[in-house]
Scaffold this active site. Structure first.
Site, short mmCIF file in Angstrom:
data_model
loop_
_atom_site.label_atom_id
_atom_site.label_comp_id
_atom_site.label_asym_id
_atom_site.label_seq_id
_atom_site.Cartn_x
_atom_site.Cartn_y
_atom_site.Cartn_z
N ASP A 178 0.84 -1.20 0.00
CA ASP A 178 0.00 0.00 0.00
C ASP A 178 0.88 1.26 0.00
OD1 ASP A 178 -2.85 1.04 0.42
OD2 ASP A 178 -1.73 2.07 2.01
N ASP A 209 -8.09 4.97 -10.39
CA ASP A 209 -8.57 3.72 -9.81
C ASP A 209 -8.61 3.79 -8.29
OD1 ASP A 209 -9.19 0.82 -10.12
OD2 ASP A 209 -7.32 0.59 -9.00
N GLU A 239 -12.88 6.48 -9.55
CA GLU A 239 -13.68 5.31 -9.17
C GLU A 239 -13.81 5.28 -7.65
OE1 GLU A 239 -13.67 0.58 -8.51
OE2 GLU A 239 -11.81 1.71 -8.71
#
Length: 469
Positions: A178, A209, A239
């Protein structure tokens, strides 16, 4: 590209074009190297799943020549396919609530782990960017190689971003390694990358994204940087998959109205109505959708039996956001696992004959004032009266039903159309409708379908009637 442009397509959202961890087998959401657009021998191939950099540049150039903007799918939340593992100290957290430390090895929460966080990009050899990534550039990981376990580990000295979606307590971590957007080297690298991208190919926007998973303040800074450094007119779509249009509207406001979002609630409404078949109440199709809150910042994709009805709504209504038409609905698809000779080819919606006509109807006649007739649970409609500046002022009437019987609806199309004879553009409903002197007509529709009624002699009608994709 010329054909897509002729149908009214103005933007083309392409898959992630960066080198994937799975090389030519990766769709691109398993992003490995942002700076490799199919140019370097990495992860088992030079090309991505979608082709080489040269092919990408040619495609984008062809789109630009036809006035079609390419939207680049940017995956900036995580990295995958690291070149080596690193040893580190981390705390395993509960998967269902990332704010809570998990009790492991008795009561010991901190652990020595090994994770895939080392990125050197040996095939690129420092071209375009010399940055090499390591554990300092990430907040968490999803696998401990030392124990061979999957889970969620927060790295020592790191904290999840606080301004992310609150699902699972804190939804900063999604998968793999991450990215820490607070790290100054990371932020500088991503800003350099977006400045570099348009120097490599003709791109005019982004689809970002998984934006619910990283810092909102970073995203706002990133979008502001794009507007300032590259161009104020870039189309940027995020998104953010959350079925809460009021929240998404507030998010758009936080982003200074510089980003559009997919209309998740509208997609959900389409899905629920399609699963309910004739029991679904069509009057509720727009309930709580993002287009009611932010019509200029909503992007509307669609889904299955309901496809013709859904496309009619997003393509032909006023103030219904930026319609998103999917490639497979125009051209068909070969599925997730292609077979020789296209043995598993799935044809497009209605054989590919209906959606192009709807797109052309939007381009030619979906103008002027709109009148809504969402007054019955199983048969609804709306009209556009046309505008003198478009196609000689011709308009259209749309009526749809989810019932297993024919229906009809009286609707107003404007007194200027009195005496005209209208027919169904889709040819699913036979017959003619004569517009009365008061501008009204009674428009029928076949069972479980949609009809688009247009003057039989409207400007452009012959072209649409004979159009073949």
């Amino acid at each position: 590209m010329p054909m897509l442009a002729s149908l009214g397509v103005t933007k083309l959202w392409i898959p992630p074009a960066c080198k994937a961890a799975a090389g030519p087998g990766g769709n691109g959401y398993d992003v490995y190297d942002l700076w490799d657009l199919g140019e370097f021998e990495q992860k088992g191939a030079r090309a991505t799943k979608w082709g080489t950099k040269e092919a990408l540049v040619r495609m984008a150039g062809a789109a630009a020549r036809e006035g079609v903007a390419v939207l680049f799918d940017a995956v900036l939340n995580h990295k995958m396919g690291a070149d080596f593992c690193e040893r580190m100290v981390a705390t395993r957290v509960e998967d269902k609530d990332r704010r809570v430390d998990m009790k492991v090895d008795g009561d010991e929460r901190r652990q020595d782990i090994e994770a895939w966080t080392g990125f050197e990009f040996p095939g690129r050899k420092g071209r375009y960017s010399r940055m090499k990534w390591n554990k300092e550039h990430f907040t968490g990981v999803g696998h401990d190689r030392l124990r061979g376990e999957d889970g969620v580990w927060k790295l020592e000295g790191k904290e999840w971003a606080e301004d992310v979606d609150e699902e699972l307590g804190n939804y900063d971590f999604l998968l793999s390694a991450d990215i820490d957007h607070k790290h100054p080297e990371v932020k500088a690298e991503l800003f350099r990358w977006i400045e570099w991208l348009p120097s490599q190919l003709q791109v005019s926007g982004l689809r970002l994204d998984a934006i619910k998973h990283y810092s909102f303040s970073f995203l706002r800074d990133f979008v502001a940087h794009v507007r300032k450094s590259i161009g104020p007119d870039w189309c940027i779509v995020g998104e953010y998959w959350r079925e809460d249009s009021e929240f998404l509207a507030r998010f758009i406001e936080f982003m200074d109205h510089q980003i559009s979002l997919f209309d998740v609630q509208l997609v959900s409404n389409f899905s629920k109505l399609s699963r309910m078949y004739e029991k679904g109440d069509l009057r509720k199709v727009l309930d709580d959708s993002l287009v009611l809150w932010k019509p200029d910042h909503a992007v509307t994709p669609v889904a299955s039996f309901f496809l013709p009805l859904a496309y009619a709504i997003i393509l032909l209504r006023a103030n219904c956001g930026l319609p998103c038409v999917f490639y497979a609905d125009l051209f068909g698809s070969i599925g997730q696992h292609p077979q020789p000779n296209f043995a598993n080819f799935v044809p497009p919606t209605s054989g590919g004959a209906i959606l192009p006509k709807m797109m052309l109807a939007r381009k030619l006649w979906a103008y002027g004032s709109q009148y809504d007739y969402f007054d019955e649970p199983h048969c609804v409609g709306f009209t556009r009266v046309g505008h003198s500046s478009q196609s000689s002022g011709h308009g259209l009437a749309v009526v749809m039903t989810n019932a297993w019987e024919y229906a009809s609806k009286a609707m107003f199309v404007g007194k200027q159309h009195a005496g005209e004879v209208w027919t169904d553009l889709l040819r699913w409903c036979p017959g003619q409708v004569s517009i009365g002197m008061d501008g009204w007509g009674v428009f029928p529709v076949g069972y479980r379908s949609v009809a688009i009624w247009v003057n039989a002699n409207a400007a452009g009608r012959e072209f649409v009637d004979t159009f073949v994709l």
